[in-house]
Design an enzyme around this catalytic site. Sequence first.
Site, PDB file in Angstrom:
ATOM      1  N   VAL A  90       0.865  -1.175   0.000  1.00 30.58           N
ATOM      2  CA  VAL A  90       0.000   0.000   0.000  1.00 30.58           C
ATOM      3  C   VAL A  90       0.902   1.226   0.000  1.00 30.58           C
ATOM      4  O   VAL A  90       1.891   1.287   0.748  1.00 30.58           O
ATOM      5  CB  VAL A  90      -0.919   0.024   1.240  1.00 30.58           C
ATOM      6  CG1 VAL A  90      -1.812   1.257   1.221  1.00 30.58           C
ATOM      7  CG2 VAL A  90      -1.753  -1.246   1.317  1.00 30.58           C
ATOM      8  N   CYS A  91       0.588   2.187  -0.857  1.00 29.37           N
ATOM      9  CA  CYS A  91       1.305   3.453  -0.885  1.00 29.37           C
ATOM     10  C   CYS A  91       2.806   3.211  -1.093  1.00 29.37           C
ATOM     11  O   CYS A  91       3.197   2.431  -1.957  1.00 29.37           O
ATOM     12  CB  CYS A  91       1.018   4.219   0.406  1.00 29.37           C
ATOM     13  SG  CYS A  91       1.441   5.967   0.384  1.00 29.37           S
ATOM     14  N   THR A  92       3.656   3.833  -0.294  1.00 30.02           N
ATOM     15  CA  THR A  92       5.102   3.715  -0.487  1.00 30.02           C
ATOM     16  C   THR A  92       5.664   2.395   0.030  1.00 30.02           C
ATOM     17  O   THR A  92       6.882   2.206  -0.001  1.00 30.02           O
ATOM     18  CB  THR A  92       5.839   4.887   0.184  1.00 30.02           C
ATOM     19  OG1 THR A  92       5.425   4.988   1.554  1.00 30.02           O
ATOM     20  CG2 THR A  92       5.524   6.187  -0.531  1.00 30.02           C
TER      21      THR A  92
END
Length: 337
Positions: A108-110
């Site tokens: 998720v995300c970075t």
Amino acid sequence: MAQRTVLVVLFEGVQSLDVTGPAEVFSGAADPNGDPAYRVSTASLDGAPVRTSSGLTLVPDHALRALDAAPAPDTLLVPGGLGTRPRCPDLVDWLRVHGPRARRLVSVCTGAILLARAGLLDGRRATTHWAYCDKLARDHPAVRVEPDPIYVRDGNVATSAGVTAGIDLALALVEEDLGRAMALTIARHLVVFLRRPGNQAQFSAQLAAQTASREPLREVQQWITEHPDDDLSVERLAARARLSPRHFARAFQAETGMTPGKYVDRVRVEHARRLLEDTSRGVEEVSRACGYGTPEAMRRAFLKALGTAPAEYRRRFHAPPSTPAPPASRTSLTPLT
């Protein structure tokens, strides 16, 4: 049905919603007998509590280092956050060894940056938060970064954009495992949309473009959004801004980061998508309402922007009439306190 396991990796500076959003989705799923379909657990490297980027403290179930001999999780989920900025060599080494053992590897995300550092995204398509896509592509040229989608699936590896996109991806994974009805039940319980497709843009044209600093250009941006069916040629827009067409086009791109034509295209596609998703208006009527003039013109725009035709888009994402649904079975996540 065997209960699936989801292991969420924790580290200092993790984004709390990257953890709790997907965890709430998975913990809300039930098997046909009404029992929890997933067993969600959390682990930091040494088992110590971690402080999130928002200041919350999460207490993990396990130490990652103590799981070396444990069965591999069905889904290994790596969240993102400010804590991915340091190199995190010990965590990256753990992921390099244990990531391939999971049936499904998710970020998720970075969190995608941690997977890339571990070499787990080499040769794969992936995405991350829009603000870090350039960094991911620059630092890891073996990764085929796609900056626009809210999530990307490539084999058994799935990566998502920032924060709430992790919920969209988790719902898609539940739908894959347990069917659309269960995913819809969870989405209703969490009061989120189920139908956000993976190829949906991470943000709208209004968010993707910068807001112009000069008042006439800001007014033109607002006019475009409110009147997608109008004549939105550069000449007409320039006249509204009381500028010459050449000066207007140059100033608009300088202040918003995109050409007037590209901005208009994005606004029209977004407006058409909303009408196809939320209304029963015919394709021809939608095409006129969005300034395309003909269904064929809208079809070409959809194929270019989304890779699918309007009729197929509606078939996949049109919202059916709301019907009552029983609440999803809930299990507590006591470690997330």
